[in-house]
Design a protein around this motif. Sequence first.
Motif, PDB file in Angstrom:
ATOM      1  N   LYS A  64       0.833  -1.211   0.000  1.00 27.31           N
ATOM      2  CA  LYS A  64       0.000   0.000   0.000  1.00 27.31           C
ATOM      3  C   LYS A  64       0.863   1.254   0.000  1.00 27.31           C
ATOM      4  CE  LYS A  64      -3.688  -2.382   2.535  1.00 27.31           C
ATOM      5  NZ  LYS A  64      -4.462  -2.448   3.821  1.00 27.31           N
ATOM      6  N   THR A  65       1.887   1.278   0.856  1.00 34.73           N
ATOM      7  CA  THR A  65       2.728   2.472   0.982  1.00 34.73           C
ATOM      8  C   THR A  65       3.974   2.419   0.110  1.00 34.73           C
ATOM      9  OG1 THR A  65       4.059   1.591   2.806  1.00 34.73           O
ATOM     10  CG2 THR A  65       1.970   2.681   3.378  1.00 34.73           C
ATOM     11  N   GLY A  66       4.401   1.209  -0.250  1.00 32.58           N
ATOM     12  CA  GLY A  66       5.637   1.041  -0.994  1.00 32.58           C
ATOM     13  C   GLY A  66       6.870   0.949  -0.118  1.00 32.58           C
ATOM     14  N   ASP A  67       6.697   1.078   1.203  1.00 35.20           N
ATOM     15  CA  ASP A  67       7.820   0.945   2.123  1.00 35.20           C
ATOM     16  C   ASP A  67       8.305  -0.501   2.136  1.00 35.20           C
ATOM     17  OD1 ASP A  67       7.613   3.618   2.815  1.00 35.20           O
ATOM     18  OD2 ASP A  67       6.286   3.220   4.516  1.00 35.20           O
ATOM     19  N   SER A  68       9.600  -0.691   2.353  1.00 36.26           N
ATOM     20  CA  SER A  68      10.158  -2.041   2.370  1.00 36.26           C
ATOM     21  C   SER A  68      11.235  -2.154   3.423  1.00 36.26           C
ATOM     22  CB  SER A  68      10.720  -2.411   0.991  1.00 36.26           C
ATOM     23  OG  SER A  68      11.699  -1.472   0.579  1.00 36.26           O
ATOM     24  N   ARG A  69      11.549  -3.411   3.756  1.00 35.41           N
ATOM     25  CA  ARG A  69      12.527  -3.681   4.812  1.00 35.41           C
ATOM     26  C   ARG A  69      13.213  -5.011   4.535  1.00 35.41           C
ATOM     27  NH1 ARG A  69      11.182  -4.997  11.203  1.00 35.41           N
ATOM     28  NH2 ARG A  69      13.111  -4.162  12.102  1.00 35.41           N
ATOM     29  N   LEU A  70      14.524  -5.063   4.732  1.00 40.37           N
ATOM     30  CA  LEU A  70      15.273  -6.312   4.629  1.00 40.37           C
ATOM     31  C   LEU A  70      15.446  -6.885   6.026  1.00 40.37           C
ATOM     32  CD1 LEU A  70      17.024  -8.373   3.033  1.00 40.37           C
ATOM     33  CD2 LEU A  70      18.981  -6.860   3.469  1.00 40.37           C
ATOM     34  N   VAL A  71      14.998  -8.140   6.217  1.00 43.10           N
ATOM     35  CA  VAL A  71      15.091  -8.767   7.532  1.00 43.10           C
ATOM     36  C   VAL A  71      15.811 -10.105   7.428  1.00 43.10           C
ATOM     37  CG1 VAL A  71      12.978  -7.631   8.322  1.00 43.10           C
ATOM     38  CG2 VAL A  71      12.844  -9.919   7.314  1.00 43.10           C
ATOM     39  N   LEU A  72      16.274 -10.596   8.560  1.00 46.77           N
ATOM     40  CA  LEU A  72      16.948 -11.897   8.690  1.00 46.77           C
ATOM     41  C   LEU A  72      18.215 -11.978   7.845  1.00 46.77           C
ATOM     42  CD1 LEU A  72      13.855 -14.289   8.759  1.00 46.77           C
ATOM     43  CD2 LEU A  72      15.181 -13.437  10.702  1.00 46.77           C
ATOM     44  N   HIS A  73      18.748 -10.828   7.436  1.00 47.36           N
ATOM     45  CA  HIS A  73      19.994 -10.838   6.669  1.00 47.36           C
ATOM     46  C   HIS A  73      21.113 -11.459   7.504  1.00 47.36           C
ATOM     47  CE1 HIS A  73      23.194  -9.712   4.060  1.00 47.36           C
ATOM     48  NE2 HIS A  73      23.714  -8.836   4.902  1.00 47.36           N
ATOM     49  N   ASP A  74      21.803 -12.438   6.935  1.00 49.18           N
ATOM     50  CA  ASP A  74      22.903 -13.152   7.583  1.00 49.18           C
ATOM     51  C   ASP A  74      22.451 -14.087   8.705  1.00 49.18           C
ATOM     52  OD1 ASP A  74      24.951 -12.372   5.977  1.00 49.18           O
ATOM     53  OD2 ASP A  74      25.602 -10.708   7.235  1.00 49.18           O
ATOM     54  N   HIS A  75      21.141 -14.239   8.914  1.00 50.79           N
ATOM     55  CA  HIS A  75      20.665 -15.228   9.886  1.00 50.79           C
ATOM     56  C   HIS A  75      20.875 -16.628   9.316  1.00 50.79           C
ATOM     57  CE1 HIS A  75      17.465 -17.455  12.205  1.00 50.79           C
ATOM     58  NE2 HIS A  75      18.074 -16.810  13.168  1.00 50.79           N
ATOM     59  N   TYR A  76      21.121 -17.600  10.177  1.00 47.09           N
ATOM     60  CA  TYR A  76      21.435 -18.943   9.679  1.00 47.09           C
ATOM     61  C   TYR A  76      20.321 -19.524   8.807  1.00 47.09           C
ATOM     62  CZ  TYR A  76      18.493 -20.688  13.559  1.00 47.09           C
ATOM     63  OH  TYR A  76      17.470 -20.927  14.420  1.00 47.09           O
ATOM     64  N   SER A  77      19.083 -19.100   9.027  1.00 47.27           N
ATOM     65  CA  SER A  77      17.967 -19.692   8.296  1.00 47.27           C
ATOM     66  C   SER A  77      17.910 -19.271   6.830  1.00 47.27           C
ATOM     67  CB  SER A  77      16.644 -19.327   8.981  1.00 47.27           C
ATOM     68  OG  SER A  77      16.406 -17.932   8.924  1.00 47.27           O
ATOM     69  N   ASN A 133       5.112  -5.839  11.030  1.00 48.62           N
ATOM     70  CA  ASN A 133       5.371  -4.728  11.936  1.00 48.62           C
ATOM     71  C   ASN A 133       6.826  -4.291  11.764  1.00 48.62           C
ATOM     72  OD1 ASN A 133       5.716  -2.892  13.992  1.00 48.62           O
ATOM     73  ND2 ASN A 133       5.030  -4.245  15.632  1.00 48.62           N
ATOM     74  N   PHE A 134       7.044  -3.194  11.076  1.00 47.28           N
ATOM     75  CA  PHE A 134       8.401  -2.748  10.776  1.00 47.28           C
ATOM     76  C   PHE A 134       9.147  -2.262  12.022  1.00 47.28           C
ATOM     77  CE2 PHE A 134       8.385  -1.868   5.920  1.00 47.28           C
ATOM     78  CZ  PHE A 134       7.873  -3.134   5.707  1.00 47.28           C
ATOM     79  N   LYS A 135       8.447  -2.205  13.156  1.00 46.12           N
ATOM     80  CA  LYS A 135       9.097  -1.837  14.405  1.00 46.12           C
ATOM     81  C   LYS A 135       9.629  -3.055  15.161  1.00 46.12           C
ATOM     82  CE  LYS A 135       6.421   2.412  15.128  1.00 46.12           C
ATOM     83  NZ  LYS A 135       5.505   3.147  16.043  1.00 46.12           N
ATOM     84  N   THR A 136       9.297  -4.264  14.663  1.00 42.73           N
ATOM     85  CA  THR A 136       9.818  -5.467  15.290  1.00 42.73           C
ATOM     86  C   THR A 136      11.337  -5.477  15.173  1.00 42.73           C
ATOM     87  OG1 THR A 136       7.832  -6.689  14.649  1.00 42.73           O
ATOM     88  CG2 THR A 136       9.722  -7.984  15.354  1.00 42.73           C
ATOM     89  N   SER A 137      12.022  -5.679  16.287  1.00 40.58           N
ATOM     90  CA  SER A 137      13.483  -5.638  16.267  1.00 40.58           C
ATOM     91  C   SER A 137      14.038  -6.830  15.487  1.00 40.58           C
ATOM     92  CB  SER A 137      14.039  -5.646  17.684  1.00 40.58           C
ATOM     93  OG  SER A 137      13.854  -6.920  18.292  1.00 40.58           O
ATOM     94  N   MET A 138      15.232  -6.646  14.958  1.00 39.78           N
ATOM     95  CA  MET A 138      15.884  -7.726  14.228  1.00 39.78           C
ATOM     96  C   MET A 138      16.134  -8.924  15.135  1.00 39.78           C
ATOM     97  SD  MET A 138      16.110  -6.818  11.105  1.00 39.78           S
ATOM     98  CE  MET A 138      16.112  -5.358  10.036  1.00 39.78           C
ATOM     99  N   LYS A 139      16.471  -8.667  16.376  1.00 34.08           N
ATOM    100  CA  LYS A 139      16.717  -9.772  17.321  1.00 34.08           C
ATOM    101  C   LYS A 139      15.447 -10.564  17.563  1.00 34.08           C
ATOM    102  CE  LYS A 139      18.777 -11.023  21.756  1.00 34.08           C
ATOM    103  NZ  LYS A 139      17.801 -12.110  21.966  1.00 34.08           N
ATOM    104  N   THR A 140      14.319  -9.865  17.709  1.00 31.32           N
ATOM    105  CA  THR A 140      13.052 -10.559  17.909  1.00 31.32           C
ATOM    106  C   THR A 140      12.723 -11.435  16.713  1.00 31.32           C
ATOM    107  OG1 THR A 140      12.189  -8.820  19.348  1.00 31.32           O
ATOM    108  CG2 THR A 140      10.576 -10.257  18.288  1.00 31.32           C
ATOM    109  N   LEU A 141      12.951 -10.920  15.526  1.00 24.01           N
ATOM    110  CA  LEU A 141      12.707 -11.705  14.322  1.00 24.01           C
ATOM    111  C   LEU A 141      13.597 -12.935  14.286  1.00 24.01           C
ATOM    112  CD1 LEU A 141      12.405  -8.855  11.665  1.00 24.01           C
ATOM    113  CD2 LEU A 141      10.557 -10.317  12.507  1.00 24.01           C
ATOM    114  N   GLN A 142      14.862 -12.755  14.576  1.00 27.56           N
ATOM    115  CA  GLN A 142      15.793 -13.883  14.566  1.00 27.56           C
ATOM    116  C   GLN A 142      15.412 -14.937  15.592  1.00 27.56           C
ATOM    117  OE1 GLN A 142      19.562 -11.951  15.169  1.00 27.56           O
ATOM    118  NE2 GLN A 142      19.711 -11.231  13.062  1.00 27.56           N
TER     119      GLN A 142
END
Length: 355
Positions: free
Chosen positions: A193-206, A258-267
Amino acid sequence: MSKLNFLLLGMFLAACNSGQTNKNTTDTIATSSALPQLEEVFADSAYQLTGVAVAKDGRLFTNYPYWAEKHAYSVVEVVNGKLVPYPDTTWNSFKKGEDGQNKFVCVQSVVTDDQGFLWVVDAAGINLGPVYQGANKVLKINLATNKIDRIYHFPESVAGKDSYLNDIRIDNVNGYAYMTTSTNGGIVVLNTKTGDSRLVLHDHYSVLAEKGYHFEMNGRTMVVNSDGIALTADQQWLYYKPLTDDKLYRINTSLLRNFKTSMKTLQDSVKDLGKFVTTDGMILDKAGNLYMGDLEKSAIVKITPDLQMHYIAQDKKQLLWPDSYSISADGYLYISCSQITYPPTLPYKIFRLKL
């Protein structure tokens, strides 16, 4: 050595990960007479295809990445066995040296959604090299009008010059799309809808191929990161995996949205589902069954919601690198075979299998 072979022979570093073998699997392949039969629906004797997408009304689409000097078109609709450049010839007319912002440069995948749109992932990595002039993008095309509805671009921090966007899944309920990047490893989350984007889990083992897993096809050792991706029908779980190992993972999409979710929480929220097979693409049906290819056995497997794995097709002459998947409204699994790592056995083909 070509850039394609450079990638396939281990261009990217893998990260180490350990996991227990999933015991709810079976390696038994039934006799050919007991398996559903493959039906050929399209063949191309000239160009290497990767993706496949079937619309609700049965329209069939495929795409051709710009991986070789010989290249004619990027996205086509198959009409009565003939190729029709889609959505038009202009979008399929790119030549090196031209501006790639409003033309297809190197299309990796095509996917249809439940609202009558075709989504096109243009990785823009000619010969699997760096992104061409910042031209990587995602297109949303209205199948009713055959017109571009929207074009999405990405900042350098999300999909920069070394990123090769691969496969995509669409959540129209919440307004998000999810993509894998197979070079540097990661999941790209796009707010449609907004076009905003985010890269997550970069370099995570999964998202990185397991270092201890040896994957070899036709004498070639390969290391390729996050590739296959699938979304449950309720939009709540995203399944994904690196290409060159047998591990499977999933994560709750509420965290990704939720783009406010921390990278650690995602991992910390990644679920390790165990070991299954090496696959390129994957897809989930409405009942929660996950379909993947076993590249090493030239087979198709079904993983049920309770993580039981069953082989449903095998053909060592036809299933040469099953690549991408689409499920039609009448219950067929469509399979593109891109023959990656194989000496070209023309033609390249798309099959279907009754589920």
